[in-house]
Motif scaffolding. Structure first.
Motif, PDB file in Angstrom:
ATOM      1  N   ARG A 350       1.093  -1.389   0.096  1.00 45.89           N
ATOM      2  CA  ARG A 350       0.535   0.016  -0.126  1.00 45.89           C
ATOM      3  C   ARG A 350       0.933   1.166  -0.348  1.00 45.89           C
ATOM      4  N   TRP A 367       3.745  -2.308   5.143  1.00 46.55           N
ATOM      5  CA  TRP A 367       1.639  -2.411   4.943  1.00 46.55           C
ATOM      6  C   TRP A 367       1.924  -2.658   3.363  1.00 46.55           C
ATOM      7  N   TYR A 369      -0.950  -4.932   1.198  1.00 47.40           N
ATOM      8  CA  TYR A 369      -1.848  -6.054   0.613  1.00 47.40           C
ATOM      9  C   TYR A 369      -1.582  -7.482   0.346  1.00 47.40           C
ATOM     10  N   ARG A 406      -4.980  -7.023   4.368  1.00 46.69           N
ATOM     11  CA  ARG A 406      -4.731  -6.253   5.136  1.00 46.69           C
ATOM     12  C   ARG A 406      -3.379  -6.462   5.858  1.00 46.69           C
TER      13      ARG A 406
END
Length: 800
Positions: A350, A367, A369, A406
Motif C-alpha cells: 500500500r 503496509w 495487501y 491487509r
C-alpha cells in the motif's frame, strides 16, 4: 474436403457456404467481435479471431445486420451474401451512427436511440493502446479519471463519484460486493484487458437496471465469446502476445485459444504479468520523489536512503488471469454458456501509506495487501423466440469469491497486524424483452443477490513468531442480500422522437453480529431492511440531418452495506471509524441534457451537461461510542467517527468531444471533462467533494493506412488548489505537492505520447509506443502513486 496440417493440430475443414467472413475493406484483415444479428434477434453472434461466424441458422427471408464500432453497418439478405461469396468487406465509417450497445438496457440497442450517454471501448483499440490493467483500459475513454494508491490499484472516478458509488458489471453480473468501501478501490484490476471483448460506460444513475451503487455510472465489461463452426467444420483460432514496458520493467505474456464446432464452442485465455518498481519522471514537483524507504535488517527496522529517488519503492507485484468459456446450442434459438474466471495477484505494498513520516522516520515499517483473489462462475441460458411473454429471454446464475487482506506494522514495533476478508456472492438474474406493434418494447426482470462476509484478525509478534487473535475488520459471518424487480418501457413516438422510462423496486436485508471481545459496542446485533423505489424518464430526438438531442431524468440509490455499517478501522492518524446501526440508503437525483451533431460525414461534435443531487449521503463524521468521543485504538488515543446519513452533496459538470476526419487516413479526436462537487459539512456550510476531480481530457492525431496505425496524443489534467481540496484530502498532505504557503495541492500536468502498430499479413502484428515523451513528473489527483516517467512499450502478437 481439404486437409491442412497445423503445428500441434490436425483438422479436417469443410468449406461451407454458411460461414460468413468479415474483413476490413482497406487492409483485408479479418475483424474480430463483429456483431452479426437479425432484427428479431432469432439469430445473433460475433465473429471469431478469423473474422468468421456460422450463419447456417439464418432463414432465407431474414436480413442480416453487421455492426462494428468505427465501420459502416451493413444489412444484407441471404441472396446478397451468396453473391458476395459470404465475404463481407466493411468500410471504415467517418462516424458510426448505428453503433450497438448492450449495457444501457441489458439488450442490444442502437446507441443513438437511447436517452443516456454511453462510451464504448472496442477490443481493437485496447489491443492498440496496450493498457496494463483494466483501470488503465477505462482511461482510454478519455472520460474517466483513474486514482491509484499503489501500482496494484486503479479506482475510477466518474462525474464526481467513485468506489461504491459507481458499479462494475462483468458479463451482466454485478461485481460490487457487501464490502465495497467509500474510499478508493482496486477490485477492477482483477479483470484481464486481454480477455475483454468490449467495454461500455453508461453515464448517470443506472440503478433501474443494476440496483444499489449505480449512482453516477455503470462500467460494463463484456468478455470474449467463443464462436461456433458450421456442420462438418471446425473453427480454430489462437493468439499469443508478449509485451514489455520500461517504466516498471513489465513483462506480460498472454495466450488465448478458441475452438468452434456446430453445437459446441470453447475459448480459453491466460495472462501472466510481472511488474517491477515504477519509475517516475524527471520534470515536476520534487515532493513526489521517494527519498527514503524502510528495510528490516537483522530484526531491526532501518530508514534507508533511496539511491534512485525516482524509483517508487516498493511497488512491484505479479498477477495471473485465467478464463474458460464453453457454449452450447441445443436447438435453434437456444444458447447455453458457462464462463469461468479466475484472477490472483501477489502481495503488494500500500504505497501511499508508506509515504507517511513520524518525526525523522517513516511511520510504517510494513503496509501491504495480501493476494487479491477473485473468481466468478456464471451459467447463462438464452432463448430467442417470439412467445407471449418475451421475444428474448436470459437467465443467469453466478457465484463469485473475493479474498483480500491487509497487513501493517509500525516502524520499530514488533506487532504485525493481519486482517483478512472473504466474500461469497451468489446471484440470480432473469431478464426479458418483448416488442409490440407501434415500435414499442418492454424490458423487465428480477434479480436476487446473497453476500456472506467472513472476516478475521490476527496479531503477530514478529520477534517471537507468536500470534494471537485480533479484532476483525468487519462483523464475521455478516450477510447482505438484495431482492429486486424492474421494468422499462421504450417507444418510438415518431420516426425522430423516442421515449423511455423505467422503474425498480429493491429490498435489501442486512444482518450483522458484533463481537465485544475487543470493543465494547452498545449493541450485539444489527438488522436492517432498507428498501428503495427509483425510476428514470428520457427522450431522444434525431433529425434527418444527423442532429441528436438527449434528455434524461433519473434517480439512483445506494443501500448501506457491511463496510458502511460494521467496519472498525483507522481512517487516519488519531481517528477511528466505528459501526453505526442507524444507517439508511442515500439517493441520487440526476438531470442530463446531451447533444451530438455530424457535419457532412467529416466533423462530429458532442456534449452533455448534467447535475446530480445526493440526498442522505453517507459520510464520515465525528461520533460517540458509549458516550465517549475518543477511545484508545492500536495504542493511540483516537477521535471516534462513524459513517452517517449526515450530508447532502451536489455535482454538476459538462463533457464535450469533437472528431474531425481530415481524410480517409487522418483524423483528429479531442475530449474534455469538467466537474464540480460540493458536500454539506457539520456546521451546515459546504466543502469540496472528495471525488470531484480536476478538469481533464485528451487530444489525438491519428493516421491509419493499410497495415499501419499511428496515434500521437496528449493527456492533460487541471490543478486543484488547497482551497479547493476536500477536507479529508487536506489531511493527507503526504499525497500532494506543497504550494508557496506550505499547503498541499494537486498541480496540473500533461503527457505527450505516441503509439503505432504494423500488421504482417493476417496473423502477426507489432505494437510500439512511448508514453510521457517529455518525462514529466506528475501525480494524478488523490493518488499516492506518481505516474510513470518516459515509458517505452513493445508488444509482439502472433496467431493462427
Amino acid at each position: 474436403m481439404r486437409k491442412f496440417s497445423i503445428i500441434l493440430f490436425s483438422l479436417s475443414i469443410v468449406v461451407q457456404a454458411q460461414i460468413l467472413t468479415v474483413k476490413d475493406k482497406e487492409s483485408g484483415q479479418p475483424l474480430e467481435a463483429v456483431l452479426v444479428y437479425t432484427m428479431d434477434k432469432t439469430f445473433s453472434g460475433v465473429t471469431n479471431g478469423e473474422g468468421r461466424i456460422d450463419i447456417s441458422a439464418l432463414a432465407e427471408s431474414q436480413t442480416l445486420n453487421i455492426d462494428y464500432i468505427g465501420y459502416k453497418s451493413k444489412h444484407l439478405t441471404p441472396v446478397r451474401l451468396k453473391d458476395l461469396n459470404y465475404i463481407v468487406l466493411l468500410e471504415a465509417a467517418p462516424f458510426n451512427t448505428s453503433e450497438i450497445t448492450v449495457s444501457a438496457t441489458r439488450w442490444q440497442q442502437e446507441k443513438n436511440l437511447l436517452p443516456v450517454q454511453v462510451a464504448s471501448i472496442p477490443r481493437m483499440e485496447v489491443a492498440f493502446q496496450n493498457p496494463q490493467t483494466a483501470a488503465d483500459l477505462l482511461g482510454i475513454s478519455g472520460q474517466v479519471l483513474i486514482q491509484k494508491s499503489q501500482m496494484g490499484g486503479g479506482s475510477p472516478m466518474i462525474r464526481g463519484f467513485a468506489a461504491n458509488r459507481v458499479l462494475i458489471a462483468v458479463d451482466g453480473v454485478r461485481m460490487n460486493t457487501a464490502i465495497f468501501r467509500s474510499g478508493n478501490l482496486q477490485n477492477i484490476i482483477s479483470l484481464d484487458p486481454f480477455a475483454i471483448g468490449r467495454t461500455e460506460i453508461v453515464f448517470g444513475p443506472g440503478s433501474v437496471l443494476y440496483g444499489s451503487d449505480a449512482i453516477s455510472a455503470v462500467m460494463a465489461f463484456h468478455t470474449l465469446e467463443p464462436g461456433f463452426g458450421a456442420a462438418g467444420e471446425k473453427l480454430l483460432h489462437s493468439q499469443a502476445t508478449l509485451r514489455s514496458a520500461s517504466a516498471n520493467s513489465e513483462i506480460t505474456g498472454h495466450v488465448d485459444f478458441s475452438l468452434g464446432l456446430q453445437s459446441w464452442a470453447f475459448l480459453s485465455s491466460a495472462t501472466y504479468t510481472d511488474y517491477g518498481d515504477l519509475t517516475i519522471g524527471s520534470h515536476g514537483p520534487a515532493d513526489y520523489l521517494r527519498r527514503h524507504y524502510v528495510k528490516t535488517i537483522n530484526g531491526k527496522d532501518s530508514t534507508l536512503v533511496n539511491k534512485n529517488t525516482k524509483v517508487q519503492k516498493p511497488t512491484s507485484y505479479q498477477q495471473l488471469n485465467l478464463m474458460q468459456k464453453i457454449a452450447f446450442r441445443p436447438a435453434a434459438g437456444w444458447l447455453v454458456d458457462l464462463g469461468l474466471h479466475y484472477s490472483a495477484t501477489s502481495a503488494y505494498s500500500r504505497y501511499d501509506r508508506l509515504l507517511r513520516y513520524r518525526a525523522e522516520n517513516l511511520r510504517s515499517a510494513e503496509w501491504y495487501y495480501g493476494p487479491q483473489i477473485w473468481s466468478m462462475n456464471v451459467l447463462r441460458l438464452r432463448h430467442f423466440a417470439s412467445t407471449r411473454w418475451y421475444d428474448e429471454f436470459s437467465a443467469s446464475a453466478a457465484y463469485q469469491f473475493f479474498e483480500e487482506s491487509r497487513h501493517d506494522r509500525d516502524f520499530g514495533k514488533t506487532e504485525l497486524r493481519h486482517r483478512t476478508e472473504k466474500v461469497d456472492v451468489f446471484s440470480l438474474n432473469m431478464d426479458f424483452k418483448k416488442s409490440f406493434p407501434g415500435k414499442q418494447s418492454v424490458y423487465y426482470g428480477v434479480e436476487a443477490l446473497w453476500n456472506k462476509v467472513t472476516s478475521g484478525g490476527r496479531d503477530e509478534d514478529i520477534s517471537t513468531g507468536v500470534s494471537a487473535d485480533g479484532p476483525s475488520r468487519y462483523p464475521d459471518g455478516s450477510t447482505w442480500d438484495s431482492y429486486a424487480l424492474y421494468a422499462s418501457y421504450q417507444q418510438h413516438l415518431t420516426n425522430q422522437l423516442g421515449f423511455q422510462t423505467g422503474l425498480r423496486y429493491n429490498q435489501v436485508v442486512l444482518e450483522a453480529g458484533f463481537d465485544n471481545t475487543f470493543y465494547d459496542f452498545p449493541f450485539s446485533n444489527v438488522h436492517l431492511t432498507p428498501a428503495a423505489l427509483i425510476g428514470s424518464l428520457g427522450l431522444n430526438w434525431q433529425s434527418v440531418d444527423d442532429l441528436v438531442l438527449r434528455l434524461n431524468l433519473s434517480s439512483g440509490f445506494r443501500a448501506p452495506n457491511i463496510d458502511d455499517l460494521g467496519k472498525v478501522f483507522d481512517s487516519g492518524p488519531g481517528s477511528v471509524v466505528v459501526p453505526n446501526p442507524d444507517l439508511k440508503p442515500e439517493y441520487a437525483w440526476n438531470g442530463e441534457l446531451g447533444v451530438s451533431k455530424t457535419f457532412s460525414e467529416r466533423l462530429k461534435i458532442d456534449g452533455a451537461v448534467y447535475y446530480t443531487f445526493l440526498d442522505q449521503a453517507m459520510v464520515r463524521r465525528d461520533f460517540t461510542l458509549n458516550g465517549q468521543d475518543s477511545i484508545i485504538y492500536d495504542g493511540e488515543l483516537s477521535q471516534v467517527q462513524a459513517i452517517q446519513n449526515a450530508a447532502k452533496a451536489w455535482v454538476y459538470g459538462f463533457e464535450a468531444g469533437a472528431e474531425w476526419k481530415i481524410s480517409t487516413a487522418v483524423s483528429v479526436l479531442t475530449r474534455f471533462n469538467y466537474q464540480k462537487g460540493e458536500e454539506e459539512i457539520d456546521d451546515g456550510s459546504t466543502a469540496p467533494l472528495r471525488h470531484a476531480g480536476p478538469w481533464f481530457g485528451d487530444s489525438h492525431l491519428k493516421w491509419n493506412y493499410k497495415n499501419w496505425q499511428v496515434d500521437g496524443y496528449a493527456v492533460y489534467n487541471g490543478a486543484i488548489r488547497f482551497k479547493d481540496l476536500a477536507p479529508e484530502e487536506r489531511d493527507k498532505d503526504y499525497l500532494y505537492a506543497v504550494d508557496e504557503n506550505g499547503h498541499p495541492w494537486s498541480p496540473s500536468w500533461y503527457t505527450l505520447n505516441l503509439k503505432m502498430q504494423y500488421r504482417f499479413g493476417q496473423y502477426y502484428r507489432v505494437n510500439a509506443g512511448v508514453e510521457n515523451i517529455t518525462d514529466q513528473r506528475y501525480r494524478p489527483y488523490s493518488s499516492g502513486l506518481a505516474g510513470a516517467g518516459r515509458n517505452f512499450i513493445v508488444a509482439l502478437s502472433a496467431g493462427f
